[in-house]
Design an enzyme around this catalytic site. Structure first.
Site, PDB file in Angstrom:
ATOM      1  N   MET A  82       0.806  -1.204   0.000  1.00 10.90           N
ATOM      2  CA  MET A  82       0.000   0.000   0.000  1.00 10.90           C
ATOM      3  C   MET A  82       0.847   1.266   0.000  1.00 10.90           C
ATOM      4  O   MET A  82       2.047   1.232   0.254  1.00 10.90           O
ATOM      5  CB  MET A  82      -0.926  -0.013   1.230  1.00 10.90           C
ATOM      6  CG  MET A  82      -1.922  -1.163   1.229  1.00 10.90           C
ATOM      7  SD  MET A  82      -2.853  -1.342   2.766  1.00 10.90           S
ATOM      8  CE  MET A  82      -3.892   0.115   2.731  1.00 10.90           C
ATOM      9  N   HIS A  83       0.185   2.404  -0.254  1.00  8.20           N
ATOM     10  CA  HIS A  83       0.647   3.764   0.037  1.00  8.20           C
ATOM     11  C   HIS A  83       1.832   4.252  -0.805  1.00  8.20           C
ATOM     12  O   HIS A  83       2.046   5.465  -0.877  1.00  8.20           O
ATOM     13  CB  HIS A  83       1.072   3.901   1.519  1.00  8.20           C
ATOM     14  CG  HIS A  83       0.161   3.275   2.508  1.00  8.20           C
ATOM     15  ND1 HIS A  83      -1.166   3.615   2.636  1.00  8.20           N
ATOM     16  CD2 HIS A  83       0.388   2.297   3.425  1.00  8.20           C
ATOM     17  CE1 HIS A  83      -1.714   2.886   3.610  1.00  8.20           C
ATOM     18  NE2 HIS A  83      -0.813   2.080   4.095  1.00  8.20           N
ATOM     19  N   ASP A 240      -2.846  -4.810  -0.315  1.00 11.35           N
ATOM     20  CA  ASP A 240      -2.462  -6.180   0.056  1.00 11.35           C
ATOM     21  C   ASP A 240      -3.191  -6.694   1.289  1.00 11.35           C
ATOM     22  O   ASP A 240      -3.466  -7.889   1.398  1.00 11.35           O
ATOM     23  CB  ASP A 240      -0.954  -6.304   0.226  1.00 11.35           C
ATOM     24  CG  ASP A 240      -0.377  -5.339   1.249  1.00 11.35           C
ATOM     25  OD1 ASP A 240       0.838  -5.393   1.442  1.00 11.35           O
ATOM     26  OD2 ASP A 240      -1.132  -4.545   1.847  1.00 11.35           O
TER      27      ASP A 240
HETATM   28  O1  LIG Z   1       1.598  -0.076   5.091  1.00 14.64           O
HETATM   29  C1  LIG Z   1       1.036  -1.145   5.090  1.00 14.64           C
HETATM   30  C2  LIG Z   1      -0.430  -1.194   5.388  1.00 14.64           C
HETATM   31  O2  LIG Z   1      -0.956   0.082   5.780  1.00 14.64           O
HETATM   32  C3  LIG Z   1       1.785  -2.403   4.773  1.00 14.64           C
HETATM   33  O3  LIG Z   1       1.030  -3.560   5.092  1.00 14.64           O
HETATM   34  C4  LIG Z   1       2.155  -2.424   3.312  1.00 14.64           C
HETATM   35  O4  LIG Z   1       0.968  -2.631   2.555  1.00 14.64           O
HETATM   36  C5  LIG Z   1       3.255  -3.430   2.999  1.00 14.64           C
HETATM   37  O5  LIG Z   1       2.785  -4.707   3.032  1.00 14.64           O
HETATM   38  P1  LIG Z   1       3.768  -5.986   3.023  1.00 14.64           P
HETATM   39  O6  LIG Z   1       4.807  -5.786   1.966  1.00 14.64           O
HETATM   40  O7  LIG Z   1       4.347  -6.097   4.384  1.00 14.64           O
HETATM   41  O8  LIG Z   1       2.857  -7.132   2.686  1.00 14.64           O
END
Ligand SMILES: O=C(CO)[C@@H](O)[C@H](O)COP(=O)(O)O
Ligand SMILES: Nc1ncnc2c1ncn2[C@@H]1O[C@H](COP(=O)(O)OP(=O)(O)O)[C@@H](O)[C@H]1O
EC number: 2.7.1.17
Length: 503
Positions: A82-83, A240
């Site tokens: 995300m983000h 995700d």
């Molecule tokens: O910042 C967040 C959710 O707000 C994280 O969950 C990212 O989405 C990264 O996910 P992974 O790479 O750890 O699956």
């Protein structure tokens, strides 16, 4: 009707592409890793073209190595970290490396947003403007890289960029859009108010689509690059953790998801938008239309373990290092680790805190440190559980996903620290499963994601809490909770020292 769908899980450490048949069986899976670019303390970037290359290599291997016939691949969808800010120029070319979700350089921008909008911001977005979220990154580029900002015409998130390179269409799904903290959640549209306050052209915000919406077909150029056919349909996909919740079957209020990816996540399904955590927990649109989820995120969960292994056991097998924790004891012989090595988001929204090993004794050996890392990450998850319990959360089942769910020891540690039943998935790839489910539902194989879950989601082994371990961990977690407050100031001073003395 085609035989397979592909679920693309664009994670932070690697992209994992799973091919599933109509029964939800994973018939083949390929992955491709990539690194983080870490130029300064708190900086975390990646090159978006590395995501495209990694995804494409994985797809080519599914076709050439696993012998999937391209014409049998009917649909593709995505789960994405995300983000992360992907800035594009008027020709939709990348302007700079993506600034990721775990990058904590944007504390000044977080303060600027709260100074200008205060609680109104949380009312509109249902989230605090934390450093990891996209809006703070947009403002950072605007304030620190004016030449790049001048050329910026669009922004998207990681999975959206890969989907764009596959279809030629720019779009963003609602579940990921909430994580930009530019979306007016109640109205389900980009917030004109926020764009106006921070002078961000609304035209930069991509069209919004649902996770199961058709997003285009594979372009001839990408078909040539990947081996897919131009008949393959592509669907919106999701953030995700939304995808992970779908893939983990988190569709009931008695269930909660524990995800040990690079980040760590404790996630709860929310049937409506009535609950209000006032930004203490994140609140996001779900991949399931008109549903939501809340979550707390530990910035360095799996990342803590990967960092420890890379730093202290670089030449050793990863699984051997994890397994060495069995030589230690429940409670790591009284050694505590706090997983704040890139700062923290929840329960402490503190970009300047850093990690610690507390209680180091002359008797401790490396396996005690490994165990302390495994336990410290789950103690951080326990802090998030406590917030849910304080807000009336009542769970009897924890579904554990992510790379960390590959470890039986770590699954048992979760059951003991959460004092609840922990179940794994047959394949721990929750987000990739969720992505495939979005493609299958988008294609019409199922009437809804909930319907698809009845066929696709298969639980694996159950782990039950061991009473004597529960008691020991409760005692240790009470000690663990003191460490943040007693190391906050020291962490900030050491971070200043590190920054002043950077090579
Ligand atoms: O910042 C967040 C959710 O707000 C994280 O969950 C990212 O989405 C990264 O996910 P992974 O790479 O750890 O699956
Ligand atoms: N066999 C394993 N045992 C314990 N942890 C593991 C194992 N394999 C991977 N991990 C952890 O899982 C993390 C990667 O999980 P994954 O869900 O693929 O993350 P992401 O989606 O962020 O790339 C790594 O940081 C690593 O610490």
């Amino acid at each position: 009707m085609g035989k397979y769908v592909l679920g693309v899980d664009l994670g932070t450490s690697a992209v994992k592409v799973s091919a599933l048949d109509h029964s939800g069986q994973i018939v083949a899976q390929e992955s491709f890793g990539y690194d983080l670019i870490q130029k300064r303390p708190g900086y975390n970037e990646q090159n978006p073209e590395d995501w495209v290359s990694g995804t494409t290599v994985a797809i080519v291997r599914l076709i050439l190595t696993d012998h999937l016939a391209a014409e049998d691949i009917e649909g593709v969808s995505f789960s994405g970290q995300m983000h992360g800010l992907v800035l594009l120029d008027e020709d939709k070319k990348i302007l700079r490396p993506a600034i990721l979700w775990n990058d904590t350089r944007t504390t000044p921008q977080r303060q600027e947003i709260m100074d200008k909008m205060g609680d109104e911001f949380i009312d509109i977005t249902r989230n605090q403007p934390l450093e990891g979220f996209t809006l703070t990154k947009l403002l950072w580029v605007k304030e620190n890289e004016p030449d790049i900002w001048k050329k910026a015409k669009y922004f998207v998130l990681p999975k959206d960029y890969v989907r764009y390179r596959m279809t030629g269409n720019l779009a963003m799904d609602y579940s990921d859009a909430t994580g930009t903290v530019l979306l007016d959640v109640a109205k389900g549209q980009w917030s004109q108010r926020i764009c106006d306050v921070f002078d961000i052209p609304m035209s930069m915000c991509p069209p919004l689509i649902k996770s199961i919406d058709f997003a285009g077909t594979v372009t001839p150029a990408y078909a040539e690059f990947s081996g897919l056919t131009t008949a393959t349909k592509v669907f919106g996909g999701a953030a995700d953790n939304a995808a992970g919740a779908v893939g983990a079957g988190i569709l009931q209020p008695n269930m909660v998801m524990s995800s040990i990816g690079t980040s760590g996540v404790v996630l709860k399904y929310e049937d409506n938008a009535d609950v209000n955590y006032h930004g203490v927990l994140q609140f996001e649109d779900h991949a399931i239309p008109d549903k939501f989820y809340s979550m707390g995120v530990t910035l360095a969960a799996g990342y803590s373990l990967s960092w420890f292994k890379k730093t202290f056991a670089p030449a050793e097998d990863f699984n051997d290092v994890v397994a060495s924790a069995e030589k230690s004891t429940v409670g790591a012989n009284g050694l505590l680790y706090t997983p704040y090595i890139v700062g923290e988001r929840a329960p402490y929204a503190d970009a300047n805190i850093r990690g610690s090993f507390t209680g180091i004794d002359g008797i401790h050996q490396r396996h005690d440190f490994v165990r302390a890392v495994l336990e410290g990450i789950i103690f951080s998850f326990r802090d998030l559980f406590d917030i849910y319990e304080e807000n009336g959360g009542d769970f009897d089942t924890v579904v554990s996903i992510g790379g960390g769910a590959k470890s039986p020891l770590w699954l048992q540690i979760q059951a003991d620290i959460f004092n609840r039943k922990v179940v794994s998935l047959k394949n721990e790839q929750g987000p990739g499963m969720g992505a495939a489910m979005m493609a299958a539902t988008g294609l019409g194989w199922f009437d809804s994601l909930q319907d698809c879950a009845k066929t696709f989601v298969h639980f694996g082994k159950e782990y039950r809490p061991i009473p004597e371990n529960v008691k020991k961990y409760k005692k240790l977690h009470d000690i663990y909770k003191q460490v943040y407050g007693q190391t906050k100031q020291i962490s900030a001073e050491l971070l200043d020292f590190r920054r002043e003395n950077m090579k």
